[in-house]
Design an enzyme around this catalytic site. Structure first.
Site, PDB file in Angstrom:
ATOM      1  N   ASP A  85     -37.436 -63.533   8.232  1.00  0.00           N
ATOM      2  CA  ASP A  85     -36.837 -62.456   7.999  1.00  0.00           C
ATOM      3  C   ASP A  85     -37.404 -61.777   6.889  1.00  0.00           C
ATOM      4  OD1 ASP A  85     -35.268 -62.555  10.097  1.00  0.00           O
ATOM      5  OD2 ASP A  85     -33.663 -63.457   8.988  1.00  0.00           O
ATOM      6  N   ASP A 101     -35.522 -58.487  15.339  1.00  0.00           N
ATOM      7  CA  ASP A 101     -34.012 -58.210  15.479  1.00  0.00           C
ATOM      8  C   ASP A 101     -33.740 -56.436  15.584  1.00  0.00           C
ATOM      9  OD1 ASP A 101     -33.487 -60.727  14.654  1.00  0.00           O
ATOM     10  OD2 ASP A 101     -33.542 -60.346  12.509  1.00  0.00           O
TER      11      ASP A 101
END
Length: 161
Positions: free
Chosen positions: A117, A135
């Site tokens: 991330d 995402d």
């Protein structure tokens, strides 16, 4: 849905996976873990690792079980996508983005044991979960599916009037 009609949606899935993996490769290679680069006063690139799913939920669950769950979700989304009508363009593109994003994160989980991330929205008193392009694809895809459903509902209401 006929096979040749799948090609554009397959291209969306492939493009989503390639973009996601390319950016994650650069982040892993160039930005040390837990280091950040401020882009705007409220946006930064921050290298992080997520062993769970969205917002680090289920991070204590083994990677194999999460991977199997994600594969199940991908299969379910694919079934829904195959059942869409040709007129449901937003839904079809949305399902392709969801599948591409899910595959991007699944590749991370399989190759690295975690998901990379790096997008971090924050203010001095508030911060949002760190996430990645996969995402974002999943979120935008879900939004497109919902939009398609709302538009279909409105068309149905108008037809009844």
């Amino acid at each position: 849905m006929k096979l040749r009609k799948l090609v554009p949606y397959g291209a969306v899935v492939l493009l989503a996976v390639v973009l996601d993996q390319a950016i994650k490769f650069v982040i892993e290679a160039r930005l040390p873990l837990h280091e950040g680069i401020d882009l705007l006063p409220f946006l930064a690139l921050l290298h992080s690792r997520n062993t769970g799913v969205a917002f680090s939920m289920f991070s204590g669950v083994g990677g194999l079980w999460l991977s199997l769950a994600v594969l199940g979700v991908i299969a379910f989304i694919a079934v829904l996508a195959f059942r869409t009508e040709a007129t449901q363009l937003f839904a079809r593109v949305g399902f392709a983005l969801i599948i591409g994003g899910a595959l991007g994160n699944l590749i991370d989980r399989a190759l690295r044991g975690f998901v990379v991330d790096y997008v971090y929205f924050h203010t001095p008193v508030w911060s949002f979960a760190i996430f990645n392009l996969a995402d974002a694809f999943i979120t935008v895809g879900a939004g497109l599916v919902i939009l398609d459903e709302v538009l279909a509902w409105r068309r149905g209401r108008k037809a009844k009037e």
